[in-house]
Write a protein that holds these residues in place. Sequence first.
Motif, PDB file in Angstrom:
ATOM      1  N   ALA A  13       0.794  -1.227   0.000  1.00  6.93           N
ATOM      2  CA  ALA A  13       0.000   0.000   0.000  1.00  6.93           C
ATOM      3  C   ALA A  13       0.823   1.273   0.000  1.00  6.93           C
ATOM      4  O   ALA A  13       0.268   2.364  -0.148  1.00  6.93           O
ATOM      5  CB  ALA A  13      -0.945   0.000   1.200  1.00  6.93           C
ATOM      6  N   THR A  14       2.134   1.158   0.174  1.00  5.30           N
ATOM      7  CA  THR A  14       2.991   2.336   0.093  1.00  5.30           C
ATOM      8  C   THR A  14       3.729   2.411  -1.243  1.00  5.30           C
ATOM      9  O   THR A  14       4.521   3.340  -1.458  1.00  5.30           O
ATOM     10  CB  THR A  14       4.025   2.335   1.244  1.00  5.30           C
ATOM     11  N   LYS A  45       4.034   2.236  -5.677  1.00  3.77           N
ATOM     12  CA  LYS A  45       3.535   3.099  -6.748  1.00  3.77           C
ATOM     13  C   LYS A  45       2.070   2.832  -7.086  1.00  3.77           C
ATOM     14  O   LYS A  45       1.264   3.754  -7.186  1.00  3.77           O
ATOM     15  CB  LYS A  45       4.381   2.916  -8.011  1.00  3.77           C
ATOM     16  N   VAL A 105      -5.294   2.656  -2.998  1.00  3.81           N
ATOM     17  CA  VAL A 105      -5.873   3.077  -1.726  1.00  3.81           C
ATOM     18  C   VAL A 105      -6.586   4.420  -1.884  1.00  3.81           C
ATOM     19  O   VAL A 105      -7.738   4.595  -1.453  1.00  3.81           O
ATOM     20  CB  VAL A 105      -4.781   3.177  -0.642  1.00  3.81           C
ATOM     21  N   THR A 106      -5.929   5.374  -2.503  1.00  6.19           N
ATOM     22  CA  THR A 106      -6.504   6.711  -2.682  1.00  6.19           C
ATOM     23  C   THR A 106      -7.787   6.663  -3.501  1.00  6.19           C
ATOM     24  O   THR A 106      -8.794   7.294  -3.141  1.00  6.19           O
ATOM     25  CB  THR A 106      -5.481   7.642  -3.362  1.00  6.19           C
ATOM     26  N   SER A 122       1.165  -2.934   4.476  1.00  6.15           N
ATOM     27  CA  SER A 122       2.539  -3.001   3.983  1.00  6.15           C
ATOM     28  C   SER A 122       3.435  -3.288   5.177  1.00  6.15           C
ATOM     29  O   SER A 122       2.977  -3.358   6.316  1.00  6.15           O
ATOM     30  CB  SER A 122       2.959  -1.688   3.307  1.00  6.15           C
ATOM     31  N   GLY A 127       3.445   0.357   7.061  1.00  3.30           N
ATOM     32  CA  GLY A 127       2.356   1.253   6.725  1.00  3.30           C
ATOM     33  C   GLY A 127       1.284   1.303   7.793  1.00  3.30           C
ATOM     34  O   GLY A 127       1.522   1.019   8.966  1.00  3.30           O
ATOM     35  N   GLU A 128       0.069   1.657   7.372  1.00  3.73           N
ATOM     36  CA  GLU A 128      -1.052   1.771   8.305  1.00  3.73           C
ATOM     37  C   GLU A 128      -1.319   0.445   9.018  1.00  3.73           C
ATOM     38  O   GLU A 128      -1.589   0.411  10.211  1.00  3.73           O
ATOM     39  CB  GLU A 128      -2.307   2.199   7.547  1.00  3.73           C
ATOM     40  N   ARG A 145      -0.506   2.575  -3.325  1.00  3.91           N
ATOM     41  CA  ARG A 145      -1.008   3.763  -2.639  1.00  3.91           C
ATOM     42  C   ARG A 145      -2.029   4.509  -3.490  1.00  3.91           C
ATOM     43  O   ARG A 145      -2.938   5.166  -2.967  1.00  3.91           O
ATOM     44  CB  ARG A 145       0.138   4.664  -2.204  1.00  3.91           C
ATOM     45  N   ARG A 146      -1.912   4.381  -4.808  1.00  2.00           N
ATOM     46  CA  ARG A 146      -2.911   5.003  -5.676  1.00  2.00           C
ATOM     47  C   ARG A 146      -4.222   4.231  -5.644  1.00  2.00           C
ATOM     48  O   ARG A 146      -5.304   4.819  -5.730  1.00  2.00           O
ATOM     49  CB  ARG A 146      -2.358   5.113  -7.102  1.00  2.00           C
ATOM     50  N   ALA A 151      -5.065  -0.666   4.286  1.00  2.00           N
ATOM     51  CA  ALA A 151      -3.820  -0.381   3.582  1.00  2.00           C
ATOM     52  C   ALA A 151      -2.675  -1.091   4.295  1.00  2.00           C
ATOM     53  O   ALA A 151      -2.260  -0.682   5.373  1.00  2.00           O
ATOM     54  CB  ALA A 151      -3.569   1.119   3.528  1.00  2.00           C
TER      55      ALA A 151
END
Length: 293
Positions: free
Chosen positions: A23-24, A26, A32-33, A46, A49-50, A29-30, A44
């Motif tokens: 989730a962090t 390329k 997730v967004t 990783s 990460g969260e 994370r997009r 999310a």
Amino acid sequence: MDRLSCSRLAEVMSEHPILVTGATGKSGRRVVTQLRAKGLPVRAASRNGEHVLDWTDSATWDAALEGVRSMYIVQLDGTMLVRPFIERAVRHGVRRIVLASGRGIGIPDYAKDSSGILAGLVDSEAAVRESALEWTISRPGWFAQNFSEGFFADDILAGELRLPAGDGAASFVDAEDIAAVVVAALTEDRHVGQTYELSGPRGVTLAEAVATISEVTGREIRYVPLSAEGYVAELVQQGLPSADAEAFADVIEPLREGRDDYVSDGVQRALGRPPRTFAEFAKFTADACDWST
């Protein structure tokens, strides 16, 4: 699956967190967004990460999978951990998986595999297809974001990109398009059983790419083609182990040989629109000040 069942599946999935691994990264994370922009619950995950998910520590898997019905899997390169992870996911009640794979997987001798990545990707794809889950496979080519946050970013900021790529071209794909395809596959039923090869709309040489970035940033950036041997020697001189330097050179070989110049229809098929051009990516990135020094 009938229409009522599909509708109920979508309803059930909206009530459960969607697991996004890597989730962090390329694409992760997009994804997730974009999922959160749709108001959907996201876990999310990783290594840092969260939500903690360490591929090499199976003790972290159950907490990541608890309550999940759909997931995006970005595997750890050089491993064969997706198969056991899927088996664990099935026991947790996961129903849908979107797998991040690689372009050219089905092409013999597409790239040298000195780092052992290919075997893992092949096994992961097989595990997905053999599972009882609803699956979609994403096979992106070279990320356009390699110029802004990845492989080439430091050289672009330094003003000189030195690679053994000759005048070879690649149909660089925007990670925003990759994420949009993944989100569609996670949230819509019509993508089940599809393998999407993802690319940009045309091949772009590194010289063209660098010229485009120079134009939108107003900075002078040069592309310097090297021999493979010269590239390896430079990396070793910079302190990289010889084996790692040769592995990097192997990664560039398909680009140099023009093997990733071809255009795929995955973005168009999945989203009903053409992929973003490299120029559109470059302007968006420059406007976001991602190439500021």
